[in-house]
Design an enzyme around this catalytic site. Structure first.
Site, PDB file in Angstrom:
ATOM      1  N   ASN A  32       1.451  -0.679  -3.496  1.00  0.00           N
ATOM      2  CA  ASN A  32       0.055  -1.136  -3.427  1.00  0.00           C
ATOM      3  C   ASN A  32      -0.690  -0.799  -4.709  1.00  0.00           C
ATOM      4  OD1 ASN A  32       0.757  -1.870  -0.889  1.00  0.00           O
ATOM      5  ND2 ASN A  32      -0.245  -0.144   0.137  1.00  0.00           N
TER       6      ASN A  32
ATOM      7  N   ASP B  97      -3.978  -0.495  -4.632  1.00  0.00           N
ATOM      8  CA  ASP B  97      -5.209   0.219  -4.271  1.00  0.00           C
ATOM      9  C   ASP B  97      -5.010   1.724  -4.481  1.00  0.00           C
ATOM     10  OD1 ASP B  97      -4.313   1.605  -1.787  1.00  0.00           O
ATOM     11  OD2 ASP B  97      -4.137  -0.419  -0.966  1.00  0.00           O
TER      12      ASP B  97
ATOM     13  N   HIS C  55       3.569  -0.825  -8.827  1.00  0.00           N
ATOM     14  CA  HIS C  55       3.005  -2.093  -9.311  1.00  0.00           C
ATOM     15  C   HIS C  55       1.645  -1.896  -9.966  1.00  0.00           C
ATOM     16  CE1 HIS C  55       5.786  -4.231  -6.188  1.00  0.00           C
ATOM     17  NE2 HIS C  55       6.423  -3.847  -7.277  1.00  0.00           N
TER      18      HIS C  55
ATOM     19  N   GLY D 287       5.149  -0.497   6.262  1.00  0.00           N
ATOM     20  CA  GLY D 287       4.383  -1.704   5.960  1.00  0.00           C
ATOM     21  C   GLY D 287       4.820  -2.477   4.745  1.00  0.00           C
TER      22      GLY D 287
END
Ligand code: APR
Length: 229
Positions: free
Chosen positions: A88, A90, A105, A171
């Site tokens: 993620n 975030d 990433h 997830g």
């Protein structure tokens, strides 16, 4: 010495914080084809569109809050040596208090030079503006890894996975390489938990424990399994 728990997270980790996953909506990401906004070619073609797209995503991230699963993983540091590897972009793991987070990433709250990915700057406020330049005069772009770009953290992540005493996947559809291949670096005898309402294909591994639940519900169950009730 504390046991080392390696947690690989994907977009589903932040779904309950209100951030959308990628592959749950017809392959579109907030209405965009990823190839139009998340590739070096897209940036060459239309840097304003790409910048705008990530500026919008950054605003969403800044408005989102860590969910109970992010906090629970941070709190587990009291008992275990927790290493988080996240796909993620975030910063919700960090905001929940996790201290060892590797971003495969990139992270959207940082900018990088469009000519040298090692020149990295925190984004002031929510937006990177066209005309904001690195110290050598190149336009700043989001510090994220686009499709077709190298994944500089993959070797560090593989090394971390090879040291796991327990491995947990939360997830992720495991659709994107090289991240999806990290599980191959986890020693064979290590227990591997998979938390996802739609368990992805994890191949031929042994010692897999599947928890077919959302991140917040699944992590509760995980903690009971790790610590006892
Ligand atoms: N809790 C846990 N998992 C969930 C939840 C939830 N509340 N909601 C959805 N999921 C699961 C889905 O079932 C799916 O398996 O999250 C997974 C999300 O998969 P993807 O959308 O493919 O996201 P991810 O695996 O992180 O994608 C990898 O692809 O687009 C690129 O660079 C981007 O890092 C991203 C990479």
């Amino acid at each position: 010495m504390k046991k080392k728990i390696v947690v690989l997270t994907g977009a589903g980790m932040s779904a309950e914080s209100g951030l959308k996953t990628f592959r749950d909506a017809d392959g579109l990401w907030e209405g965009y084809n990823v190839m139009d906004v998340a590739t070096p070619e897209a940036w060459q073609r239309n840097p304003e569109l790409v910048q705008q797209f990530y500026n919008e995503r950054r605003i969403q991230v800044l408005q989102a809050q860590p969910n109970a699963a992010h906090y629970a993983l941070a709190n587990l540091e009291a008992h275990f040596d927790i290493e988080i590897i996240t796909q993620n972009i975030d910063d919700l793991h960090e905001r929940a208090g996790s201290t060892k987070v590797t971003h495969l990433h990139g992270i959207i709250t940082y900018a990088q030079s469009s000519s040298n990915p090692t020149l990295i700057y925190p984004v002031e406020g929510a937006e990177i503006k066209m005309g904001q330049l690195c110290k050598w005069g190149s336009q700043l772009r989001p510090h994220v890894v686009w499709f077709g770009e190298a994944v500089p953290m993959i070797e560090k992540a593989a090394q971390i996975c090879s040291q796991a005493d327990v491995f947990i996947l939360i997830g992720s559809s495991l659709a994107v390489y090289p991240a999806a291949g990290l599980i191959d670096f986890v020693p064979r005898e290590v227990t591997k938990y998979v938390i996802d309402p739609k368990i992805p294909t994890v191949g031929h591994y042994q010692h897999i424990i599947k928890i077919e639940k959302s991140a917040t519900e699944g992590v509760k169950e995980l903690i009971v399994s790790l610590l006892g009730s």
